[in-house]
Design a protein around this motif. Structure first.
Motif, PDB file in Angstrom:
ATOM      1  N   ASP A 137       0.769  -1.145  -0.075  1.00 46.12           N
ATOM      2  CA  ASP A 137      -0.042   0.020  -0.077  1.00 46.12           C
ATOM      3  C   ASP A 137       0.780   1.422  -0.020  1.00 46.12           C
ATOM      4  OD1 ASP A 137      -2.108  -1.791   0.267  1.00 46.12           O
ATOM      5  OD2 ASP A 137      -2.224  -1.535   2.530  1.00 46.12           O
ATOM      6  N   GLU A 232      -9.435   0.280  -4.110  1.00 43.95           N
ATOM      7  CA  GLU A 232     -10.615  -0.334  -3.240  1.00 43.95           C
ATOM      8  C   GLU A 232     -11.247   0.519  -2.364  1.00 43.95           C
ATOM      9  OE1 GLU A 232      -8.685  -3.881  -1.088  1.00 43.95           O
ATOM     10  OE2 GLU A 232      -7.031  -2.420  -0.422  1.00 43.95           O
ATOM     11  N   ARG A 285      -0.152  -9.085  -4.365  1.00 41.39           N
ATOM     12  CA  ARG A 285       0.824  -9.524  -3.395  1.00 41.39           C
ATOM     13  C   ARG A 285       1.530 -10.549  -3.563  1.00 41.39           C
ATOM     14  NH1 ARG A 285      -3.039  -8.794   1.852  1.00 41.39           N
ATOM     15  NH2 ARG A 285      -2.274 -10.762   2.063  1.00 41.39           N
TER      16      ARG A 285
HETATM   17  O1  F6P Z   1      -2.312  -4.025   3.299  1.00 39.90           O
HETATM   18  C1  F6P Z   1      -2.285  -4.865   2.269  1.00 39.90           C
HETATM   19  C2  F6P Z   1      -3.467  -5.240   1.684  1.00 39.90           C
HETATM   20  O2  F6P Z   1      -3.331  -6.213   0.681  1.00 39.90           O
HETATM   21  C3  F6P Z   1      -4.369  -4.172   1.360  1.00 39.90           C
HETATM   22  O3  F6P Z   1      -4.296  -3.302   0.152  1.00 39.90           O
HETATM   23  C4  F6P Z   1      -5.920  -4.854   1.402  1.00 39.90           C
HETATM   24  O4  F6P Z   1      -7.023  -3.934   1.413  1.00 39.90           O
HETATM   25  C5  F6P Z   1      -5.788  -5.658   2.425  1.00 39.90           C
HETATM   26  O5  F6P Z   1      -4.346  -6.009   2.834  1.00 39.90           O
HETATM   27  C6  F6P Z   1      -6.025  -7.219   2.303  1.00 39.90           C
HETATM   28  O6  F6P Z   1      -6.295  -7.860   3.349  1.00 39.90           O
HETATM   29  P1  F6P Z   1      -6.337  -9.506   3.697  1.00 39.90           P
HETATM   30  O7  F6P Z   1      -5.214 -10.139   3.144  1.00 39.90           O
HETATM   31  O8  F6P Z   1      -6.499  -9.722   4.940  1.00 39.90           O
HETATM   32  O9  F6P Z   1      -7.538  -9.950   2.813  1.00 39.90           O
END
Ligand code: F6P
Length: 358
Positions: A137, A232, A285
């Motif tokens: 982020d 988002e 990610r």
């Molecule tokens: O903080 C990283 C992130 O990928 C954000 O961009 C996203 O809102 C969130 O984590 C998603 O979280 P999780 O992996 O718990 O669904």
């Protein structure tokens, strides 16, 4: 004997392994003292429940290019850190107990926003803590850049690139929903890099009419398709006027899986054009860190190693004006780095003709 604990906390990202390898190599290469590395499993949970393993040279071999984290990770929300768990375990006391039981000289924490609040709390409780800024982020205060971000920009950009051909063939409007939590760094950068016509970020609330106007103008100009990069966390002007509580209530009642679907429906209704939503989601990610992140995370890891050897604790290693800096944890904890709507990058994007819906 130098004893160093290490954990990765919160959502994973690329180059966590590269950063840990950087810490390990730097410490090993720059002291004659024997060193023991303790890797806590699944983030703070490993520290709370004393789940760890001793990390050896072979654990750090061949991990520079590997995504995810060799230690595993989890989210332990800061707001619950002072609450006992279901078995009545006092989490803060348990973390301190593990730290002292293992006679650690310091704890290295690789994490994002929430994780930094816990790191700061542990430092306030007297533990020696050094942190590294991880998150796709790029919203951590005190550093111009976080590792994972550039890799995620690459993936989100590739998604927008690939959407172009199918959007063009069908003459459709495509929304690509990009992660970034409450800030717009990732959608802004991927949107510009991918040539999006419209970019919607949380820092600039949008007016749906402006978006529709742009799509209709493009249509009139003979451009068959439009691409919108939507954060988002994007928010409309009306919703931005609501209190946090009211907005949360509204979202809870929402029939749309995310803001992109609401925007898509409104565009389709107003323009009669076919609209599709693509959500790359957690792919952003995943996978290998890009070369930038490998270099950046290795440098951060090296700097963390240097601070450990100098016994300088209580800092996040950050990056400011192309230099590594140490930022006191108390300054980082609880602050978000958002985009200033008047920033140069927004002005330049607007000059390029990109609409932000404002
Ligand atoms: O903080 C990283 C992130 O990928 C954000 O961009 C996203 O809102 C969130 O984590 C998603 O979280 P999780 O992996 O718990 O669904």
């Amino acid at each position: 004997m130098l004893r160093i604990g290490m954990l990765t906390s919160g959502g994973d990202c690329q180059a966590l392994n590269a950063a840990m390898r950087g810490v390990f190599k730097t410490v090993e290469n720059n002291t004659n003292e024997p060193v023991e590395f303790y890797g806590f499993e699944d983030g703070y949970k490993g520290l709370i429940y004393s789940k760890f393993r001793i990390l050896k040279d072979e654990d750090f071999t061949n991990i520079l290019t590997i995504g995810g984290t060799i230690l595993g990770t989890s989210r332990v929300p800061f707001k619950t850190i002072r609450e006992p768990d279901e078995d009545g375990v006092d989490k803060v006391a348990a973390m301190k107990q593990t730290y002292y039981k293992l006679q650690l000289d310091c704890l290295v924490m690789l994490g994002g926003n929430g994780s930094h609040k816990t790191a700061n709390l542990l430092a306030e409780e007297g533990l020696n803590v050094i942190t590294l800024p991880k998150t796709i982020d790029n919203d951590l205060w005190g550093t111009d850049m976080t590792f994972g971000f550039q890799s995620a920009v690459d993936i989100a950009t590739r998604c927008i690139d690939e959407i172009h051909t199918t959007a063009s063939s069908h003459g459709r409007v495509f929304i690509v929903e990009v992660m970034g939590h409450k800030v717009g760094w990732l959608p802004l950068n991927a949107g510009i890099a991918g040539g999006a016509d419209i970019i919607l970020i949380p820092e600039i609330p949008y007016d749906i009419k402006k978006i529709i106007d742009v799509i209709e103008e493009r249509d009139k100009a003979g451009k068959r398709f439009s691409i919108i990069a939507v954060a988002e966390g994007a928010i409309s002007k009306e919703d931005a006027k609501l209190s946090k509580k009211e907005y949360k209530k509204k979202l809870a009642k929402h029939e749309y899986p995310s803001v992109s679907y609401e925007i898509a429906e409104k565009i389709q209704e107003a323009t009669g054009k076919e609209v599709r939503v693509t959500v790359p989601g957690h792919t952003q990610r995943g996978g290998m860190p890009c070369p930038y992140d490998r270099v950046f995370a290795s440098r951060l890891g090296a700097e963390a190693g240097r601070l450990i050897l100098k016994k300088e604790y209580g800092f996040m290693v950050g990056y400011k004006n192309r230099e590594m800096v140490k930022v006191p944890l108390s300054e980082v904890a609880g602050k978000l780095k958002t985009i200033d709507p008047k920033a140069g990058i927004i002005k330049q994007a607007k000059m390029l003709g990109i609409c932000f819906g404002d």
